[in-house]
Design an enzyme around this catalytic site. Structure first.
Site, PDB file in Angstrom:
ATOM      1  N   ALA A 258       0.989  -1.255  -0.049  1.00  0.00           N
ATOM      2  CA  ALA A 258       0.077  -0.067   0.095  1.00  0.00           C
ATOM      3  C   ALA A 258       0.750   1.096   0.025  1.00  0.00           C
ATOM      4  O   ALA A 258       1.887   1.310   0.614  1.00  0.00           O
ATOM      5  CB  ALA A 258      -0.830  -0.058   1.234  1.00  0.00           C
ATOM      6  N   LYS A 259       0.258   2.301  -0.754  1.00  0.00           N
ATOM      7  CA  LYS A 259       1.105   3.657  -0.540  1.00  0.00           C
ATOM      8  C   LYS A 259       1.184   4.001   0.862  1.00  0.00           C
ATOM      9  O   LYS A 259       2.559   4.667   0.834  1.00  0.00           O
ATOM     10  CB  LYS A 259       0.429   4.547  -1.510  1.00  0.00           C
ATOM     11  CG  LYS A 259       0.660   4.396  -2.878  1.00  0.00           C
ATOM     12  CD  LYS A 259       0.102   5.766  -3.695  1.00  0.00           C
ATOM     13  CE  LYS A 259       0.342   5.474  -5.054  1.00  0.00           C
ATOM     14  NZ  LYS A 259      -0.620   6.077  -5.872  1.00  0.00           N
ATOM     15  N   ARG A 260       0.452   3.967   1.480  1.00  0.00           N
ATOM     16  CA  ARG A 260       0.927   4.560   2.951  1.00  0.00           C
ATOM     17  C   ARG A 260       1.839   3.663   3.709  1.00  0.00           C
ATOM     18  O   ARG A 260       2.416   4.338   4.724  1.00  0.00           O
ATOM     19  CB  ARG A 260      -0.318   4.413   4.010  1.00  0.00           C
ATOM     20  CG  ARG A 260      -1.008   3.425   4.000  1.00  0.00           C
ATOM     21  CD  ARG A 260      -2.543   3.368   4.692  1.00  0.00           C
ATOM     22  NE  ARG A 260      -3.066   2.013   4.716  1.00  0.00           N
ATOM     23  CZ  ARG A 260      -3.832   1.409   3.654  1.00  0.00           C
ATOM     24  NH1 ARG A 260      -3.922   2.083   2.579  1.00  0.00           N
ATOM     25  NH2 ARG A 260      -4.269   0.391   3.632  1.00  0.00           N
TER      26      ARG A 260
END
Ligand code: GLU
Length: 288
Positions: A258-260
């Site tokens: 995930a980007k986070r």
């Protein structure tokens, strides 16, 4: 092998991680191996979440990976007029309708409808606003109600007739070859959001056509969307690319990156002294 035009189309809403690196290398290597063109496109239709700073970091990471692409880099934010023209064409065909439902309305409907059909992104829209009469629609618009534009997929699919697309990689279930299109996959998809943002589905088919993309390469997670894309291509009379969906890069727990989650961002890996060759080795792609 015929020369292919491929693209890597990140949303500049965060840093690139190993999954993006794999998608970018896959697209670039595929184009290169065929003697074709590799393009980069910023999918920045969401003006709130997209940041110029992320865009600069993305391009820097891609260069560092040793990739190069045909300039200019396209930005979807500069192409809104083209997307609106496509939306107008679909309106002209009587295939879109204004949807006044709020998220709450949609959740309430879903809660009522036990066993409501599921789509790739969750429960399908029940079609409440599809059946509104013209007078009701006009009255709501006149009263200033905000609305999204949705595609009437059943109508669209019957107008388009039987369709298929060519999968030259594999879908998540190993789907391969000529795939019969199920245009109803996502239900009545939103083409333009209430805040005016054009949907991914509409923007991507217009861009792939206008950029001359011949082979769309991207992760398994987007395999189902090819059904909607093929339907839109037929309705808008756009050229039809072939598709090559590829595996996703998973974390140690088998979950999609995930980007986070910064741990696998190229920025962090670079700061830790990782090399482009090391990235390729981690991803199991051969060095050029
Ligand atoms: N913008 C999409 C993403 O970041 C990719 C879209 C595509 O390749 O069709 O996942």
């Amino acid at each position: 092998m015929k020369p292919e035009t491929t693209r890597f189309a990140p949303s500049p809403t965060g840093l690139l991680h190993l999954g993006h690196a794999y998608a970018a290398i896959f697209a670039a290597d595929t184009a290169r191996a065929s003697g074709g063109r590799f393009l980069v496109r910023m999918e920045d239709t969401d003006r709130v979440r997209s940041k110029v700073a992320f865009e600069a970091e993305i391009l820097d990471d891609l260069r560092w990976l040793g990739l190069w692409w045909e300039e200019p880099v396209w930005r979807q934010s500069a192409r809104v007029a083209d997307y609106l023209a496509a939306l107008e064409r679909l309106k002209g065909l009587g295939l879109v309708y204004p949807c006044f439902c709020t998220r709450k309305d949609i959740e309430a409907e879903v809660a009522q409808a036990a066993g409501a059909p599921q789509g790739p992104d969750g429960l399908l829209y029940a079609g409440t606003c599809r059946v509104l009469g013209d007078e009701v629609r006009q009255a709501r618009m006149d009263a200033g109600a905000s609305f999204a534009w949705r595609l009437d997929v059943a109508r669209a699919a019957s107008l388009a007739g039987a369709l298929s697309f060519e999968e030259t990689g594999a879908g998540p279930q190993g789907e391969h070859g000529v795939i019969a299109v199920d245009g109803l996959t996502y239900g009545d998809v939103v083409l333009a959001r209430k805040d005016g943002v054009i949907s991914y589905h509409l923007a991507v088919v217009v861009d792939d056509a206008d950029q001359g993309v011949t082979l769309v390469t991207r992760g398994h997670d987007l395999f189902a969307s090819a059904h909607v894309h093929r339907l839109l291509q037929a309705l808008l009379r756009l050229p039809v690319p072939r598709y090559r969906h590829h595996r996703l890069i998973l974390d140690a727990n088998g979950k999609r990156l995930a980007k986070r989650d910064d741990a696998t961002s190229l920025k962090v890996l670079r700061a830790q002294g990782e090399t482009p060759e090391g990235i390729r080795a981690r991803l199991g792609v051969t060095s050029r």
